[in-house]
Design a protein around this motif. Structure first.
Motif, mmCIF file in Angstrom:
data_model
loop_
_atom_site.group_PDB
_atom_site.id
_atom_site.type_symbol
_atom_site.label_atom_id
_atom_site.label_comp_id
_atom_site.label_asym_id
_atom_site.label_seq_id
_atom_site.Cartn_x
_atom_site.Cartn_y
_atom_site.Cartn_z
ATOM 1 N N UNK A 60 -7.493 1.728 11.514
ATOM 2 C CA UNK A 60 -6.733 2.060 10.320
ATOM 3 C C UNK A 60 -7.453 1.572 9.069
ATOM 4 N N UNK B 97 -6.772 0.832 4.912
ATOM 5 C CA UNK B 97 -5.760 0.630 3.891
ATOM 6 C C UNK B 97 -6.451 0.334 2.560
ATOM 7 N N UNK C 186 -5.623 -1.814 -0.995
ATOM 8 C CA UNK C 186 -4.722 -2.806 -1.565
ATOM 9 C C UNK C 186 -5.103 -3.080 -3.011
ATOM 10 N N UNK D 2 1.288 -4.673 -1.851
ATOM 11 C CA UNK D 2 1.088 -4.508 -0.425
ATOM 12 C C UNK D 2 0.057 -3.434 -0.143
ATOM 13 N N UNK D 3 -0.621 -3.507 1.005
ATOM 14 C CA UNK D 3 -1.603 -2.478 1.362
ATOM 15 C C UNK D 3 -0.951 -1.109 1.500
ATOM 16 N N UNK E 28 -1.410 2.663 3.161
ATOM 17 C CA UNK E 28 -2.074 3.341 4.272
ATOM 18 C C UNK E 28 -2.937 4.499 3.783
ATOM 19 N N UNK F 137 -9.072 -2.428 3.260
ATOM 20 C CA UNK F 137 -8.879 -3.183 4.495
ATOM 21 C C UNK F 137 -9.003 -2.261 5.698
ATOM 22 N N UNK G 159 -1.629 -5.121 14.578
ATOM 23 C CA UNK G 159 -2.912 -4.750 13.983
ATOM 24 C C UNK G 159 -3.698 -6.008 13.655
ATOM 25 N N UNK G 160 -4.987 -5.962 13.966
ATOM 26 C CA UNK G 160 -5.914 -7.037 13.629
ATOM 27 C C UNK G 160 -6.722 -6.569 12.426
ATOM 28 N N UNK G 161 -6.645 -7.315 11.327
ATOM 29 C CA UNK G 161 -7.283 -6.903 10.083
ATOM 30 C C UNK G 161 -8.613 -7.605 9.866
ATOM 31 N N UNK G 162 -9.522 -6.896 9.199
ATOM 32 C CA UNK G 162 -10.733 -7.507 8.687
ATOM 33 C C UNK G 162 -10.423 -8.206 7.369
ATOM 34 N N UNK G 163 -11.457 -8.854 6.812
ATOM 35 C CA UNK G 163 -11.266 -9.625 5.580
ATOM 36 C C UNK G 163 -11.203 -8.733 4.349
ATOM 37 N N UNK H 28 3.177 -10.883 7.798
ATOM 38 C CA UNK H 28 1.793 -11.280 7.618
ATOM 39 C C UNK H 28 1.704 -12.223 6.423
ATOM 40 N N UNK I 150 -8.220 -12.013 4.448
ATOM 41 C CA UNK I 150 -7.531 -10.927 5.133
ATOM 42 C C UNK I 150 -6.113 -11.290 5.509
ATOM 43 N N UNK J 4 3.698 -10.662 3.421
ATOM 44 C CA UNK J 4 3.937 -9.225 3.523
ATOM 45 C C UNK J 4 4.732 -8.897 4.772
ATOM 46 N N UNK K 221 0.988 0.880 9.756
ATOM 47 C CA UNK K 221 2.106 0.157 9.178
ATOM 48 C C UNK K 221 2.492 0.747 7.830
ATOM 49 N N UNK L 17 3.860 -1.178 4.528
ATOM 50 C CA UNK L 17 4.039 -2.536 4.030
ATOM 51 C C UNK L 17 5.048 -2.591 2.895
ATOM 52 N N UNK L 18 5.708 -3.751 2.784
ATOM 53 C CA UNK L 18 6.518 -4.027 1.624
ATOM 54 C C UNK L 18 5.633 -4.413 0.454
#
Lengths: 111, 112
Positions: free
Chosen positions: A34, A36, A38, A43-44, A46, A87, A99-103, B36, B43, B90, B101, B103-104
């Motif tokens: 995915x 995103x 931001x 918030x991020x 999609x 992201x 979900x596992x996010x990158x930095x 989160x 991140x 979040x 997702x 997100x808020x």
């Protein structure tokens, strides 16, 4: 262990200067990658979901591509309004939708 | 339409005070819900997730807890805040596991 690494951490472009952001991932059985966007203090939002190697998706000046080990977010002729943090995330190996996010990569486009 | 509400937007709390952040979703049923935290320039770190009422899974040991008293309500709490609890929190929801997702808008928490 599921892991996502994004590069570069920060990218400065001139308006109209195309470039790519990288997302490398390690996951047992990809169930979705995915992207995103931001904006500061928000918030991020999609952008794309990619499920299989070779898949591509486009939205305005953005195009996301996927291989078996990484994904690229190509930005063609960026504008200042494309400035944001991008992201990347992968769905982890469990069945919980986590979900596992990158930095993230912070993109600044100068006029 | 499907929406997610998160409040408050900003919060400044003293060390040792309690915390309650609320997240509600509309227009969907039985969503997977997630909390989160995003530290400055970093991140997103998954704190808790819930696949149903009363079902909470914790990802990292910490000073926080979560509860899901109703299908579309997810609450993040703390009895005593620490300085290290500062960050951008979040809430997110997801219907099924095939889509991304939503997100808020996030809560900026500063513990002083």
């Amino acid at each position: 262990e599921d892991q996502v690494t994004q590069s570069p951490e920060a990218l400065r472009l001139q308006e109209g200067e195309s470039s790519s952001l990288n997302c490398s991932y390690t996951v047992s059985g990809l169930r979705g990658l995915f992207w995103y966007r931001q904006d500061p203090g928000k918030g991020p939002e999609f952008l794309f979901t990619l499920y299989s190697a070779g898949e591509e998706k486009e939205k305005e000046r953005l195009k996301a591509t996927l291989t078996k080990k990484e994904s690229f977010l190509h930005i063609t002729a960026p504008k200042p309004e494309d400035s944001a943090t991008y992201l990347c995330a992968v769905q982890d190996s469990s069945n919980t939708g986590k979900l596992i996010f990158g930095q993230g990569t912070t993109l600044q486009v100068k006029p | 339409s499907q929406t997610i509400h998160q409040w408050p937007a900003t919060l400044v709390q003293p060390v040792g005070s309690p915390l309650s952040l609320e997240c509600t979703v509309e227009g969907t049923s039985n969503p997977n819900l997630y909390w989160y935290r995003q530290a400055a320039g970093r991140g997103l770190q998954l704190l808790f997730y819930s696949v149903g009422i009363g079902q909470i899974s914790s990802e990292v040991p910490q000073n926080l807890s979560a509860s899901r008293p109703q299908d579309r309500q997810f609450i993040l709490s703390s009895k005593k805040l620490l300085l290290s609890d500062s960050g951008f929190y979040l809430c997110a929801w997801r219907v099924g596991t095939l889509y991304g997702y939503t997100f808020g808008s996030g809560t900026r928490l500063t513990v002083v």
